[in-house]
Design a protein around this motif. Structure first.
Motif, PDB file in Angstrom:
ATOM      1  N   ALA A   1       1.266  -1.135   0.130  1.00  0.00           N
ATOM      2  CA  ALA A   1      -0.452  -0.401   0.024  1.00  0.00           C
ATOM      3  C   ALA A   1       1.261   1.602  -0.078  1.00  0.00           C
ATOM      4  CB  ALA A   1      -1.082   0.083   1.141  1.00  0.00           C
ATOM      5  N   LYS A   2       1.974   0.996   0.604  1.00  0.00           N
ATOM      6  CA  LYS A   2       3.087   2.435   0.479  1.00  0.00           C
ATOM      7  C   LYS A   2       3.539   2.840  -0.806  1.00  0.00           C
ATOM      8  CE  LYS A   2       5.903   5.504   2.761  1.00  0.00           C
ATOM      9  NZ  LYS A   2       5.220   6.697   3.320  1.00  0.00           N
ATOM     10  N   PHE A   3       3.659   2.189  -1.547  1.00  0.00           N
ATOM     11  CA  PHE A   3       4.706   2.255  -2.915  1.00  0.00           C
ATOM     12  C   PHE A   3       3.389   2.541  -3.828  1.00  0.00           C
ATOM     13  CE2 PHE A   3       5.395   1.529  -7.105  1.00  0.00           C
ATOM     14  CZ  PHE A   3       6.095   0.824  -7.277  1.00  0.00           C
ATOM     15  N   ARG A   4       2.253   1.731  -3.859  1.00  0.00           N
ATOM     16  CA  ARG A   4       0.922   2.231  -4.355  1.00  0.00           C
ATOM     17  C   ARG A   4      -0.052   3.646  -4.178  1.00  0.00           C
ATOM     18  NH1 ARG A   4      -0.655  -2.385  -2.995  1.00  0.00           N
ATOM     19  NH2 ARG A   4      -2.738  -1.881  -1.781  1.00  0.00           N
ATOM     20  N   ALA A   5       0.157   4.336  -2.668  1.00  0.00           N
ATOM     21  CA  ALA A   5      -0.030   5.362  -2.678  1.00  0.00           C
ATOM     22  C   ALA A   5       1.348   6.132  -2.879  1.00  0.00           C
ATOM     23  CB  ALA A   5      -0.517   5.178  -1.139  1.00  0.00           C
ATOM     24  N   THR A   6       2.456   6.044  -2.873  1.00  0.00           N
ATOM     25  CA  THR A   6       3.464   7.319  -3.118  1.00  0.00           C
ATOM     26  C   THR A   6       2.952   6.567  -4.358  1.00  0.00           C
ATOM     27  OG1 THR A   6       4.404   6.331  -0.964  1.00  0.00           O
ATOM     28  CG2 THR A   6       5.703   7.390  -2.458  1.00  0.00           C
ATOM     29  N   ARG A   7       2.846   6.205  -5.228  1.00  0.00           N
ATOM     30  CA  ARG A   7       2.997   5.953  -6.660  1.00  0.00           C
ATOM     31  C   ARG A   7       2.125   6.950  -7.122  1.00  0.00           C
ATOM     32  NH1 ARG A   7       3.237   1.080  -9.676  1.00  0.00           N
ATOM     33  NH2 ARG A   7       0.679   0.757  -9.276  1.00  0.00           N
ATOM     34  N   ARG A   8       1.036   6.760  -7.049  1.00  0.00           N
ATOM     35  CA  ARG A   8      -0.374   7.765  -6.804  1.00  0.00           C
ATOM     36  C   ARG A   8       0.396   8.760  -7.093  1.00  0.00           C
ATOM     37  NH1 ARG A   8      -3.456   4.411  -4.870  1.00  0.00           N
ATOM     38  NH2 ARG A   8      -3.661   5.456  -2.526  1.00  0.00           N
ATOM     39  N   VAL A   9       0.504   9.809  -5.919  1.00  0.00           N
ATOM     40  CA  VAL A   9       0.900  10.965  -6.038  1.00  0.00           C
ATOM     41  C   VAL A   9       1.943  11.071  -6.581  1.00  0.00           C
ATOM     42  CG1 VAL A   9       1.211  12.681  -4.097  1.00  0.00           C
ATOM     43  CG2 VAL A   9      -0.366  11.075  -3.025  1.00  0.00           C
ATOM     44  N   MET A  10       2.511  11.220  -6.749  1.00  0.00           N
ATOM     45  CA  MET A  10       3.866  11.450  -7.210  1.00  0.00           C
ATOM     46  C   MET A  10       3.525  10.853  -9.282  1.00  0.00           C
ATOM     47  SD  MET A  10       6.479  11.917  -5.671  1.00  0.00           S
ATOM     48  CE  MET A  10       8.011  12.437  -6.866  1.00  0.00           C
ATOM     49  N   ASN A  11       2.261  10.186  -9.188  1.00  0.00           N
ATOM     50  CA  ASN A  11       2.493  10.404 -10.593  1.00  0.00           C
ATOM     51  C   ASN A  11       1.124  11.596 -11.121  1.00  0.00           C
ATOM     52  OD1 ASN A  11       3.971   8.567 -11.131  1.00  0.00           O
ATOM     53  ND2 ASN A  11       1.786   6.309 -11.308  1.00  0.00           N
ATOM     54  N   MET A  12       0.142  11.906  -9.744  1.00  0.00           N
ATOM     55  CA  MET A  12      -0.322  13.176 -10.358  1.00  0.00           C
ATOM     56  C   MET A  12      -0.052  14.389 -10.406  1.00  0.00           C
ATOM     57  SD  MET A  12      -3.463  14.078  -7.675  1.00  0.00           S
ATOM     58  CE  MET A  12      -1.775  15.518  -6.379  1.00  0.00           C
ATOM     59  N   MET A  13       0.904  14.621  -8.949  1.00  0.00           N
ATOM     60  CA  MET A  13       1.675  15.885  -9.402  1.00  0.00           C
ATOM     61  C   MET A  13       2.919  15.613 -10.635  1.00  0.00           C
ATOM     62  SD  MET A  13       2.854  15.315  -5.226  1.00  0.00           S
ATOM     63  CE  MET A  13       4.149  17.188  -4.578  1.00  0.00           C
ATOM     64  N   LEU A  14       3.479  15.117 -11.219  1.00  0.00           N
ATOM     65  CA  LEU A  14       4.100  15.079 -12.371  1.00  0.00           C
ATOM     66  C   LEU A  14       3.685  15.008 -13.141  1.00  0.00           C
ATOM     67  CD1 LEU A  14       6.880  12.090 -11.846  1.00  0.00           C
ATOM     68  CD2 LEU A  14       7.580  15.018 -11.385  1.00  0.00           C
ATOM     69  N   ASP A  15       2.188  14.552 -13.734  1.00  0.00           N
ATOM     70  CA  ASP A  15       1.161  14.927 -14.341  1.00  0.00           C
ATOM     71  C   ASP A  15       0.906  16.478 -14.482  1.00  0.00           C
ATOM     72  OD1 ASP A  15       1.113  12.503 -15.698  1.00  0.00           O
ATOM     73  OD2 ASP A  15      -0.980  11.760 -14.773  1.00  0.00           O
ATOM     74  N   ARG A  16       0.242  16.953 -13.316  1.00  0.00           N
ATOM     75  CA  ARG A  16       0.847  18.069 -13.417  1.00  0.00           C
ATOM     76  C   ARG A  16       1.936  19.003 -13.659  1.00  0.00           C
ATOM     77  NH1 ARG A  16      -1.262  19.846  -7.714  1.00  0.00           N
ATOM     78  NH2 ARG A  16      -3.075  18.356  -7.719  1.00  0.00           N
ATOM     79  N   LEU A  17       2.531  18.674 -13.282  1.00  0.00           N
ATOM     80  CA  LEU A  17       3.909  19.671 -13.871  1.00  0.00           C
ATOM     81  C   LEU A  17       3.421  19.848 -15.131  1.00  0.00           C
ATOM     82  CD1 LEU A  17       6.371  21.109 -12.246  1.00  0.00           C
ATOM     83  CD2 LEU A  17       7.450  19.772 -12.474  1.00  0.00           C
ATOM     84  N   LEU A  18       3.700  18.281 -15.554  1.00  0.00           N
ATOM     85  CA  LEU A  18       4.147  18.917 -18.018  1.00  0.00           C
ATOM     86  C   LEU A  18       3.170  18.858 -17.609  1.00  0.00           C
ATOM     87  CD1 LEU A  18       5.697  14.875 -17.044  1.00  0.00           C
ATOM     88  CD2 LEU A  18       6.970  16.726 -17.139  1.00  0.00           C
TER      89      LEU A  18
ATOM     90  N   GLU B   1       2.057  21.755 -17.268  1.00  0.00           N
ATOM     91  CA  GLU B   1       1.617  23.094 -17.216  1.00  0.00           C
ATOM     92  C   GLU B   1       3.137  23.329 -18.031  1.00  0.00           C
ATOM     93  OE1 GLU B   1       1.186  23.954 -13.008  1.00  0.00           O
ATOM     94  OE2 GLU B   1      -0.788  23.796 -13.670  1.00  0.00           O
ATOM     95  N   SER B   2       3.698  22.749 -18.412  1.00  0.00           N
ATOM     96  CA  SER B   2       4.874  23.104 -19.361  1.00  0.00           C
ATOM     97  C   SER B   2       4.925  22.940 -20.596  1.00  0.00           C
ATOM     98  CB  SER B   2       6.095  21.727 -18.643  1.00  0.00           C
ATOM     99  OG  SER B   2       5.556  20.564 -19.912  1.00  0.00           O
ATOM    100  N   SER B   3       5.969  23.275 -21.721  1.00  0.00           N
ATOM    101  CA  SER B   3       6.109  23.354 -22.327  1.00  0.00           C
ATOM    102  C   SER B   3       5.496  22.317 -23.669  1.00  0.00           C
ATOM    103  CB  SER B   3       7.602  24.150 -22.699  1.00  0.00           C
ATOM    104  OG  SER B   3       8.553  22.694 -22.612  1.00  0.00           O
ATOM    105  N   ILE B   4       5.851  21.281 -22.894  1.00  0.00           N
ATOM    106  CA  ILE B   4       5.594  19.778 -23.432  1.00  0.00           C
ATOM    107  C   ILE B   4       3.565  19.811 -23.300  1.00  0.00           C
ATOM    108  CG2 ILE B   4       7.743  19.260 -23.787  1.00  0.00           C
ATOM    109  CD1 ILE B   4       6.643  16.738 -21.390  1.00  0.00           C
ATOM    110  N   GLY B   5       2.898  20.955 -22.696  1.00  0.00           N
ATOM    111  CA  GLY B   5       1.955  20.326 -21.858  1.00  0.00           C
ATOM    112  C   GLY B   5       1.090  19.528 -23.186  1.00  0.00           C
ATOM    113  N   PRO B   6       1.271  20.370 -24.315  1.00  0.00           N
ATOM    114  CA  PRO B   6       0.037  20.346 -25.147  1.00  0.00           C
ATOM    115  C   PRO B   6       0.301  19.143 -25.910  1.00  0.00           C
ATOM    116  CG  PRO B   6       1.197  22.557 -25.582  1.00  0.00           C
ATOM    117  CD  PRO B   6       1.506  22.185 -24.702  1.00  0.00           C
ATOM    118  N   VAL B   7       1.178  17.671 -25.510  1.00  0.00           N
ATOM    119  CA  VAL B   7       1.561  16.672 -26.528  1.00  0.00           C
ATOM    120  C   VAL B   7       1.454  15.539 -25.611  1.00  0.00           C
ATOM    121  CG1 VAL B   7       1.777  17.700 -28.427  1.00  0.00           C
ATOM    122  CG2 VAL B   7       3.952  17.036 -27.044  1.00  0.00           C
ATOM    123  N   PHE B   8       1.515  16.377 -24.229  1.00  0.00           N
ATOM    124  CA  PHE B   8       1.472  14.795 -22.853  1.00  0.00           C
ATOM    125  C   PHE B   8       0.839  13.931 -22.837  1.00  0.00           C
ATOM    126  CE2 PHE B   8       1.190  14.375 -17.915  1.00  0.00           C
ATOM    127  CZ  PHE B   8       3.042  13.750 -17.856  1.00  0.00           C
TER     128      PHE B   8
END
Length: 67
Positions: free
Chosen positions: A30-47, A49-56
């Protein structure tokens, strides 16, 4: 027009305020899955909003390691 080419790439980075423990070693825990879920959400949001956003299309966290 032709369809855009999908490019896959790897990003490695260090998180300095996430204490590592054995729960991050096993993708079935569960620790891995929860941390992965949060990391994916944060990285998705960051990317998105970046210059690659339209094709991300999304990211996937595959591993955590001590280091």
């Amino acid at each position: 027009t032709t369809a855009p080419v999908v490019e896959h790439f790897t990003i490695n980075f260090t998180i300095t305020n996430l204490p590592y423990n054995s729960g991050l070693e096993n993708p079935d825990l569960a620790k891995f899955r929860a941390t992965r879920r949060v990391m994916n959400m944060m990285l998705d949001r960051l990317l998105k909003e970046s210059s690659i956003g339209p094709v991300f299309r999304g990211c996937e966290t595959t591993d955590f390691r001590y280091g």
